[in-house]
Each structure stands twice: as structure tokens, then as C-alpha cells.
Design an enzyme around this catalytic site. Sequence first.
Site, PDB file in Angstrom:
ATOM      1  CE  LYS A 175      -1.886   2.955   2.682  1.00  0.00           C
ATOM      2  NZ  LYS A 175      -1.839   4.168   1.866  1.00  0.00           N
ATOM      3  N   GLY A 227       6.625   4.472   8.547  1.00  0.00           N
ATOM      4  CA  GLY A 227       5.795   5.677   8.664  1.00  0.00           C
ATOM      5  C   GLY A 227       5.884   6.258  10.062  1.00  0.00           C
ATOM      6  CB  SER A 228       3.764   8.756  11.689  1.00  0.00           C
ATOM      7  OG  SER A 228       2.507   8.112  11.608  1.00  0.00           O
ATOM      8  CB  ALA A 230       0.436   8.510  15.327  1.00  0.00           C
ATOM      9  N   GLY A 232       2.183   3.634  13.203  1.00  0.00           N
ATOM     10  CA  GLY A 232       2.914   2.395  13.502  1.00  0.00           C
ATOM     11  C   GLY A 232       2.328   1.691  14.720  1.00  0.00           C
ATOM     12  CD  GLU A 249      12.989   0.107   9.502  1.00  0.00           C
ATOM     13  OE1 GLU A 249      13.505   1.059  10.121  1.00  0.00           O
ATOM     14  OE2 GLU A 249      13.508  -1.008   9.428  1.00  0.00           O
ATOM     15  CB  CYS A 283      12.932   8.266   9.074  1.00  0.00           C
ATOM     16  SG  CYS A 283      14.002   7.435   7.879  1.00  0.00           S
ATOM     17  CD  GLU A 385       9.808  12.039  12.437  1.00  0.00           C
ATOM     18  OE1 GLU A 385       8.637  11.642  12.552  1.00  0.00           O
ATOM     19  OE2 GLU A 385      10.697  11.392  11.867  1.00  0.00           O
TER      20      GLU A 385
HETATM   21  N1  NAD Z   1      12.429   4.675   9.942  1.00  0.00           N
HETATM   22  C1  NAD Z   1      12.336   4.764   8.612  1.00  0.00           C
HETATM   23  O1  NAD Z   1      13.018   4.058   7.868  1.00  0.00           O
HETATM   24  C2  NAD Z   1      11.382   5.764   7.975  1.00  0.00           C
HETATM   25  C3  NAD Z   1      11.503   6.053   6.623  1.00  0.00           C
HETATM   26  C4  NAD Z   1      10.642   6.983   6.044  1.00  0.00           C
HETATM   27  C5  NAD Z   1       9.674   7.619   6.834  1.00  0.00           C
HETATM   28  N2  NAD Z   1       9.571   7.325   8.149  1.00  0.00           N
HETATM   29  C6  NAD Z   1       8.582   8.023   8.992  1.00  0.00           C
HETATM   30  O2  NAD Z   1       7.374   8.223   8.259  1.00  0.00           O
HETATM   31  C7  NAD Z   1       6.701   9.387   8.726  1.00  0.00           C
HETATM   32  C8  NAD Z   1       6.261  10.234   7.552  1.00  0.00           C
HETATM   33  O3  NAD Z   1       5.527   9.503   6.637  1.00  0.00           O
HETATM   34  P1  NAD Z   1       3.923   9.553   6.555  1.00  0.00           P
HETATM   35  O4  NAD Z   1       3.448  10.913   6.920  1.00  0.00           O
HETATM   36  O5  NAD Z   1       3.513   8.983   5.245  1.00  0.00           O
HETATM   37  O6  NAD Z   1       3.519   8.535   7.709  1.00  0.00           O
HETATM   38  P2  NAD Z   1       2.073   7.982   8.085  1.00  0.00           P
HETATM   39  O7  NAD Z   1       2.275   7.117   9.272  1.00  0.00           O
HETATM   40  O8  NAD Z   1       1.067   9.057   8.150  1.00  0.00           O
HETATM   41  O9  NAD Z   1       1.662   7.082   6.814  1.00  0.00           O
HETATM   42  C9  NAD Z   1       2.416   5.955   6.434  1.00  0.00           C
HETATM   43  C10 NAD Z   1       1.511   5.001   5.661  1.00  0.00           C
HETATM   44  O10 NAD Z   1       0.530   4.491   6.559  1.00  0.00           O
HETATM   45  C11 NAD Z   1      -0.764   4.610   5.976  1.00  0.00           C
HETATM   46  N3  NAD Z   1      -1.761   4.706   7.036  1.00  0.00           N
HETATM   47  C12 NAD Z   1      -2.337   5.819   7.560  1.00  0.00           C
HETATM   48  N4  NAD Z   1      -3.198   5.476   8.547  1.00  0.00           N
HETATM   49  C13 NAD Z   1      -3.163   4.130   8.638  1.00  0.00           C
HETATM   50  C14 NAD Z   1      -3.807   3.182   9.492  1.00  0.00           C
HETATM   51  N5  NAD Z   1      -4.667   3.558  10.426  1.00  0.00           N
HETATM   52  N6  NAD Z   1      -3.498   1.876   9.344  1.00  0.00           N
HETATM   53  C15 NAD Z   1      -2.590   1.473   8.417  1.00  0.00           C
HETATM   54  N7  NAD Z   1      -1.971   2.310   7.576  1.00  0.00           N
HETATM   55  C16 NAD Z   1      -2.243   3.627   7.690  1.00  0.00           C
HETATM   56  C17 NAD Z   1      -0.640   5.846   5.106  1.00  0.00           C
HETATM   57  O11 NAD Z   1      -1.671   5.881   4.159  1.00  0.00           O
HETATM   58  C18 NAD Z   1       0.749   5.647   4.518  1.00  0.00           C
HETATM   59  O12 NAD Z   1       0.713   4.744   3.432  1.00  0.00           O
HETATM   60  C19 NAD Z   1       7.700  10.087   9.607  1.00  0.00           C
HETATM   61  O13 NAD Z   1       7.389   9.885  10.965  1.00  0.00           O
HETATM   62  C20 NAD Z   1       9.023   9.409   9.273  1.00  0.00           C
HETATM   63  O14 NAD Z   1       9.991   9.470  10.282  1.00  0.00           O
HETATM   64  C21 NAD Z   1      10.398   6.405   8.740  1.00  0.00           C
HETATM   65  C1  BTL Z   2      14.762   5.138   4.961  1.00  0.00           C
HETATM   66  N1  BTL Z   2      15.280   6.249   4.126  1.00  0.00           N
HETATM   67  C2  BTL Z   2      16.687   6.492   4.436  1.00  0.00           C
HETATM   68  C3  BTL Z   2      15.144   5.900   2.707  1.00  0.00           C
HETATM   69  C4  BTL Z   2      14.493   7.410   4.288  1.00  0.00           C
HETATM   70  C5  BTL Z   2      14.202   7.930   5.585  1.00  0.00           C
HETATM   71  O1  BTL Z   2      13.279   8.755   5.683  1.00  0.00           O
END
Ligand code: NAD
Ligand code: BTL
Length: 482
Positions: A175, A227-228, A230, A232, A249, A283, A385
Site C-alpha cells: 500500500k 511511517g509515523s 502514531a 505504527g 520503521e 526519518c 520529529e
Molecule cells: N524509519 C524509517 O526508515 C522511515 C523512513 C521513512 C519515513 N519514516 C517516517 O514516516 C513518517 C512520515 O511519513 P507519513 O506521513 O507517510 O507517515 P504515516 O504514518 O502518516 O503514513 C504511512 C503510511 O501508513 C498509511 N496509514 C495511515 N493510517 C493508517 C492506518 N490507520 N493503518 C494502516 N496504515 C495507515 C498511510 O496511508 C501511509 O501509506 C515520519 O514519521 C518518518 O519518520 C520512517
Molecule cells: C529510509 N530512508 C533512508 C530511505 C528514508 C528515511 O526517511
Amino acid sequence: MNTPHYIAGRWAAGEGTEILSVVDPALAQPFAELRAASTAQVDQAVAAARQALPAWKSSAPAERARYLSGFAAAIGGRRDALIELQMRNNGKPRHEAEVDIDDAVATFAYYADLAAGLADQQNRPVALAAPGFSSHTRLEAIGVVGLIVPWNFPLVTSAWKIAPALAAGCTLVLKPSEVTPLIELAYGQIADELGLPAGVLNIVGGKAEVGAALSAHPQIDKLSFTGSNAVGSRVMHSAAEHCRPVTLELGGKSAIIVFDECDVDQAIEWIIAGICWNAGQMCSATSRLLIQNGIADTLLPRLADALNAVRVGNPHVGNPLNEEIDMGPLSSEAQWHKVGDYLAIGQQEQLNCLAGGQPLARQGWFVAPTLYADVPTDSRLWNEEIFGPVLCARRFDSEAQAIDLANDSRFGLVATVASADLQRAERVAAALEVGHVWINSVQAVFVETSWGGTKGSGIGRELGPWGLAAYQSVKHVTRCLG
Ligand SMILES: NC(=O)c1ccc[n+]([C@@H]2O[C@H](COP(=O)([O-])OP(=O)(O)OC[C@H]3O[C@@H](n4cnc5c(N)ncnc54)[C@H](O)[C@@H]3O)[C@@H](O)[C@H]2O)c1
Ligand SMILES: C[N+](C)(C)CC=O
């Protein structure tokens, strides 16, 4: 885009209620829209992956390796189109979009190699201290995996999951983020071109509803989420309902530590790369700058000048200046508001702003690279963050104090250490509670090394052999020889 979902080897129109608008953040204008998948389509995708599992799981690893090499070559073949789409939808400068393509290609090529080596690892004997028994190890695919990814590095975060999952023999449902719903469709097109068996790779686009349906689906064997925190946490709750594994992640609030003996110009290069790459939407952004007292008064004003000199602009392909920008816009209006809210908090908290501090007054979702000095450790900007080009700095006296400050976070993703004293740098690297440390470097990520965090930054590791193990189940077969 009428058929943006790839289910059981066919392209399908969305049957959900939500419309996803695909926006150019440099112009704040949509350039495409598509209808999200319905939860019934999520069911279809999972059912297709389940049906495809037995054959794919038992296919020869060498055959899976051939498909993975095909993915690597085909991504390379789409290089220009994918670069332009990332520039247009993410607002990435061209050189950054290029790095993402190279990363995705390298990831598929690397896991092709690991897949090719899997046959030799199968049924390896285990030495037992007890006489009268023999045992051997089988590494088996975990099953059907649900992969949920964010928007900031769409091609890369997906590659880090799809390639090892396919190598291990898993079938999958991906997704993508609703902010960047087009970019990963390339993986479906490539699956088509390569004749990947139907159902091995499925893509369903949508917002939270689609992600939630996938994470709660009873027929999924494992979830891998980037993702975030919250979201996660919600994904982990869904997994807990079924007692199934997750890789998470999540976010970060990482430190870059600059010691007195460091070359100032080099330190500035690493600091800026850690906060301005992808407009800070990483991230791994090193958004907490720790500077030793002896170098701070020299470094801070020069860093402010360098941040003010960062060329912020429109990376749009039609813009003749697109080769000359260092940093693009934030990728979405929501992110622009979020970062703007933090800048307002910075004003309310009367932080000492040395550069930026404002959204830029122009069309598109631009923010000036921002530097706050001497930020109190109880400031929200120090602890949360932000996911934008906003850097918070503090001074320290001793190595021990730097380590304490760096580790004083609920996150633990990465850190950078800048020091000409390599013994010191290695000592500090060993003491940091994070998953990856760079010493005197920009954030170079190699597919052979691991990626993932400690503490609130996640569970598990991607990349390297650890990324493959995340999709494998270990089985032992023990025989009584008597
Ligand atoms: N650690 C890593 O490798 C890494 C890499 C990239 C981004 N991130 C983190 O991602 C965040 C930013 O990305 P974002 O705004 O897209 O994150 P997000 O958590 O809002 O969304 C991530 C994904 O989850 C989906 N989603 C939303 N609500 C959901 C639910 N209730 N159940 C299941 N899936 C759901 C979204 O549609 C999207 O595809 C930041 O916190 C960043 O640090 C981490
Ligand atoms: C996981 N990485 C390094 C691709 C992006 C972090 O946001």
C-alpha cells in the site's frame, strides 16, 4: 489514471469512496487524481497473494533471483520517467531523485544475489552437543506480507521491502502513500513486463482506510510498516490481535555531534546534508545539532550563512533552473502546515533563530532552512520529529555530556559524529543508542548494511541479510539416529 491498482496480475479501477489527488508541491497544483481501492479490493489482493504463495514459496531461489535482476534492470530502464515523477510529485531536486533510483536498483540487484545464494543455505546441518541426533535448518518464506509505506522516499522504502520479500519467497500486498500513489505503480508495470506470476505482487492504493484494512486482514502473515509512530502503533495493535510479527520503521529525532577538533567547513557540509536533503523530510534527519563549546562560536554563524545560501526552488522539470536548486518544497500541504506550526512554536518559545524561521512567501509549499541555537531540552522543537528543514542546536562541554544529550530521546534511529579524533568518534558511536552511526560522512546508506532503529524508532531491521531474515521463518528438522 483509471486503473491504479494491481491485483492478481490485472490492473483495476478503484472501487473505494476516496479520491486521491496527486499534487505538484512546487506549484501547489494537482496534476492527476485517482480513486482509492475499496476494502473489498484489499480482500481480493490478499486472496490473490495467498493463492500465489505455494508456488512462489517453493520456486527455485535462482528463478526468484532472475525476476529480481529483471526488476533492477527495468527500474534502470525507467530512470528518466521515475526521476521526473519524483521531482514533480515529491518536489525532489533532480540529483536527489537520481540517488533514489540508484538505491532502488541496487536493492533489487543485491537481493537477487542473496536469493541466488539461498539454495546453498537450505538444509544446513546444525552441530549438536547431544549424541544420537542430527538436525538441519530450513529457511522458509514467512508467507503473505502486507507492506505499508510513506511518501518521502516512495521508490526506496518500497524497494527495501519488496525485494527481500520476493527473494525470501513471500507474496505481497503493497500500500503506497496517498501523497505519492503513482510512483510505485512502476513495480506493477515491471511485474507485468517480466511475467511475474499473478498474485505474487499486488498494489492497492488509498488512505488510512486501505492501510487499516490491510493491517487488520486475517490472511496476512506479517506486516512491514514504514511511517509515523502514531500509525505504527495502530499497525502493531492490529498485528497483536492476530499475534503476528511486524517490522516497524518509524520516526526519529537524531543527533549530529560536532567536536572541537572537527574541520568547520566539512562539519557544515554534513550538518546541511542531514537537515536539508529531501527538505528535511527524512526519518533520519539529524535535526538535533550538538556542538562542543570550543567550536560553537565559529561554527554557528557560518552555519547560519550556509543555510541562508541554500538554493531553495522549484525542481519542476519545466523549470530551466531545476538543475540549480539544492532544496525543493515540502511534499504536501499538510506537511507545510505541520512545519509552519513548529516555526510558530519556535516564535512563541522565543527561541534564538539564526536562519530562516518562516515559510517562504511564494507559490508552493516552501520553507526556509531554519536554525535555532541554544534550544532548551524541554522545548517541543528539541524533542518532537518536525520532518522539515528545521535544525535545533545546543552546546556541550565533554564527550560524556554529548552522549547523554544525544541519547536523551524517545527515538533512536541514527546519529552522525564529526571528529578528527577517530578513536573518540568510534567510542561515541559505540555509546549511542541508535541503529546506524555515520562518522565524518553525509548519510550514505549502503544496501549491505542494516537500517532500523532502537527505542521508539522501530522494531527490526531492513537491508543487508537482516532485511531478508525479516521475511524468513526458521525451521529445524531434528532426527533421532537411533
Ligand atoms: N524509519 C524509517 O526508515 C522511515 C523512513 C521513512 C519515513 N519514516 C517516517 O514516516 C513518517 C512520515 O511519513 P507519513 O506521513 O507517510 O507517515 P504515516 O504514518 O502518516 O503514513 C504511512 C503510511 O501508513 C498509511 N496509514 C495511515 N493510517 C493508517 C492506518 N490507520 N493503518 C494502516 N496504515 C495507515 C498511510 O496511508 C501511509 O501509506 C515520519 O514519521 C518518518 O519518520 C520512517
Ligand atoms: C529510509 N530512508 C533512508 C530511505 C528514508 C528515511 O526517511
